[in-house]
Design a protein around this motif. Structure first.
Motif, short mmCIF file in Angstrom:
data_model
loop_
_atom_site.label_atom_id
_atom_site.label_comp_id
_atom_site.label_asym_id
_atom_site.label_seq_id
_atom_site.Cartn_x
_atom_site.Cartn_y
_atom_site.Cartn_z
N GLN A 101 16.17 15.27 -5.42
CA GLN A 101 15.88 16.41 -4.54
C GLN A 101 14.61 17.12 -4.94
N SER A 102 14.41 17.27 -6.25
CA SER A 102 13.34 18.15 -6.69
C SER A 102 11.97 17.48 -6.70
N ALA A 103 11.94 16.13 -6.84
CA ALA A 103 10.64 15.45 -6.93
C ALA A 103 9.69 15.81 -5.78
N PRO A 104 10.13 15.72 -4.51
CA PRO A 104 9.19 16.06 -3.43
C PRO A 104 8.77 17.53 -3.42
N VAL A 105 9.65 18.42 -3.87
CA VAL A 105 9.31 19.85 -3.94
C VAL A 105 8.22 20.06 -4.99
N LEU A 106 8.41 19.42 -6.15
CA LEU A 106 7.42 19.56 -7.23
C LEU A 106 6.08 18.95 -6.80
N ASP A 107 6.14 17.79 -6.09
CA ASP A 107 4.90 17.17 -5.60
C ASP A 107 4.14 18.13 -4.70
N THR A 108 4.88 18.79 -3.80
CA THR A 108 4.25 19.70 -2.85
C THR A 108 3.52 20.83 -3.59
N TYR A 109 4.19 21.43 -4.55
CA TYR A 109 3.55 22.52 -5.30
C TYR A 109 2.43 21.99 -6.19
N GLY A 110 2.61 20.76 -6.69
CA GLY A 110 1.57 20.15 -7.53
C GLY A 110 0.27 19.99 -6.74
N GLU A 111 0.39 19.54 -5.49
CA GLU A 111 -0.80 19.36 -4.65
C GLU A 111 -1.51 20.68 -4.40
N ARG A 112 -0.77 21.77 -4.45
CA ARG A 112 -1.37 23.09 -4.22
C ARG A 112 -2.00 23.66 -5.49
N GLY A 113 -1.74 22.98 -6.62
CA GLY A 113 -2.31 23.45 -7.89
C GLY A 113 -1.60 24.66 -8.47
N VAL A 114 -0.34 24.86 -8.12
CA VAL A 114 0.37 26.03 -8.65
C VAL A 114 1.60 25.62 -9.49
N LEU A 115 1.64 24.33 -9.85
CA LEU A 115 2.79 23.83 -10.61
C LEU A 115 2.47 23.75 -12.10
N TYR A 116 3.31 24.35 -12.92
CA TYR A 116 3.16 24.28 -14.36
C TYR A 116 4.42 23.68 -14.96
N THR A 117 4.31 22.44 -15.44
CA THR A 117 5.46 21.80 -16.05
C THR A 117 5.38 21.98 -17.56
N ILE A 118 6.44 22.50 -18.15
CA ILE A 118 6.41 22.67 -19.60
C ILE A 118 7.56 21.92 -20.25
N ASP A 119 7.32 21.51 -21.50
CA ASP A 119 8.34 20.84 -22.27
C ASP A 119 9.33 21.89 -22.77
N ALA A 120 10.56 21.82 -22.26
CA ALA A 120 11.56 22.84 -22.58
C ALA A 120 12.63 22.29 -23.52
N THR A 121 12.23 21.35 -24.38
CA THR A 121 13.19 20.74 -25.29
C THR A 121 13.52 21.66 -26.47
N ALA A 122 12.50 22.40 -26.92
CA ALA A 122 12.69 23.25 -28.10
C ALA A 122 13.54 24.48 -27.76
N GLY A 123 13.68 25.40 -28.69
CA GLY A 123 14.54 26.56 -28.50
C GLY A 123 14.03 27.53 -27.45
N ALA A 124 14.90 28.46 -27.05
CA ALA A 124 14.61 29.41 -25.99
C ALA A 124 13.36 30.25 -26.27
N ASP A 125 13.13 30.64 -27.53
CA ASP A 125 11.96 31.46 -27.86
C ASP A 125 10.67 30.71 -27.61
N ASP A 126 10.67 29.44 -28.02
CA ASP A 126 9.49 28.60 -27.84
C ASP A 126 9.19 28.42 -26.35
N VAL A 127 10.22 28.15 -25.56
CA VAL A 127 10.05 27.96 -24.12
C VAL A 127 9.52 29.24 -23.48
N TYR A 128 10.08 30.35 -23.92
CA TYR A 128 9.68 31.64 -23.35
C TYR A 128 8.19 31.93 -23.64
N ARG A 129 7.78 31.62 -24.88
CA ARG A 129 6.36 31.81 -25.25
C ARG A 129 5.46 30.98 -24.35
N LYS A 130 5.87 29.73 -24.09
CA LYS A 130 5.06 28.85 -23.24
C LYS A 130 4.95 29.43 -21.83
#
Ligand SMILES: [Zn+2]
Length: 217
Positions: free
Chosen positions: A179-208
């Motif tokens: 479901q989400s792939a086409p939504v992410l593609d659409t925003y990616g084409e607009r240059g407003v998509l920021y994908t971050i690695d959210a594997t680490a702890g909540a503090d690290d993700v929040y800082r990113k």
């Protein structure tokens, strides 16, 4: 500033939403919560939604859009900063949200996508244990109790959620990514998509996330 927070079940989206809403004084918009509230309040939209749901059908894009407009419009005069959680889920809903932003004179949102490898999510969700007594949460892999199956806080018995079984979880993740792939593609084409690695702890993700916001908005 408006944000869409994107992430599969088990990505920590809930925790990040809470912190962002608090830190940036944003208004949290969750279509799931809004729908449940409308049904409880028995508003005209809520009654209509209840009928659809009790027939076993899904609430369509028109209804969700109407619902969103009905909760955003009255808040619009007090804020121009919303965090969308769990919406948009389809490309059609992306277009609906574009329309809403235009109608309500809102800046189009930036999209933060929390990426966590599937195997990690499986462990997070299937390892989840909840104390049947005091509600404390643990994880069999990442935050085990001192004695297996026994709550560290109150010694109550730990339980698993039925919908956290590996099969159900894999299916949920499969539905989510298709479901989400086409939504992410659409925003990616607009240059407003920021994908971050959210594997680490909540503090690290929040800082990113905050770094992205501060550098770009
Ligand atoms: Zn307990």
């Amino acid at each position: 500033m408006n944000l869409v927070l994107f992430g599969p079940p088990g990505s920590g989206k809930g925790t990040q939403s809470e912190r962002l809403v608090h830190h940036y004084s944003m208004t949290h918009i969750s279509t799931g919560d809004a729908l449940r509230a409308a049904i409880r309040a028995r508003s005209p939209l809520g009654i209509k939604a209840q009928e659809v749901i009790s027939r076993g059908e899904l609430v369509d894009d028109d209804m969700v859009t109407d619902l969103l407009e009905s909760i955003i419009a009255p808040k619009r005069k007090d804020t121009d900063s919303f965090l969308f959680d769990g919406y948009p889920r389809t490309v059609e809903q992306v277009h609906r949200l574009d329309g809403l932003c235009e109608t309500l004179n809102l800046v189009p949102p930036a999209v933060i996508n929390l990426h966590v490898p599937e195997e990690t999510i499986l462990l997070r969700l299937t390892g989840r244990r909840i104390c049947g007594h005091c509600g404390a949460t643990f994880n069999a892999y990442f935050r085990p109790t001192r004695v297996a199956g026994v709550c560290d806080v109150c010694s109550g018995p730990l339980t698993k959620r039925v919908d956290d079984s590996p099969e159900t979880t894999r299916e949920r993740l499969r539905v989510y990514s298709s479901q989400s792939a086409p939504v992410l593609d659409t925003y990616g084409e607009r240059g407003v998509l920021y994908t971050i690695d959210a594997t680490a702890g909540a503090d690290d993700v929040y800082r990113k996330i905050t770094r992205i916001i501060e550098e770009n908005y």
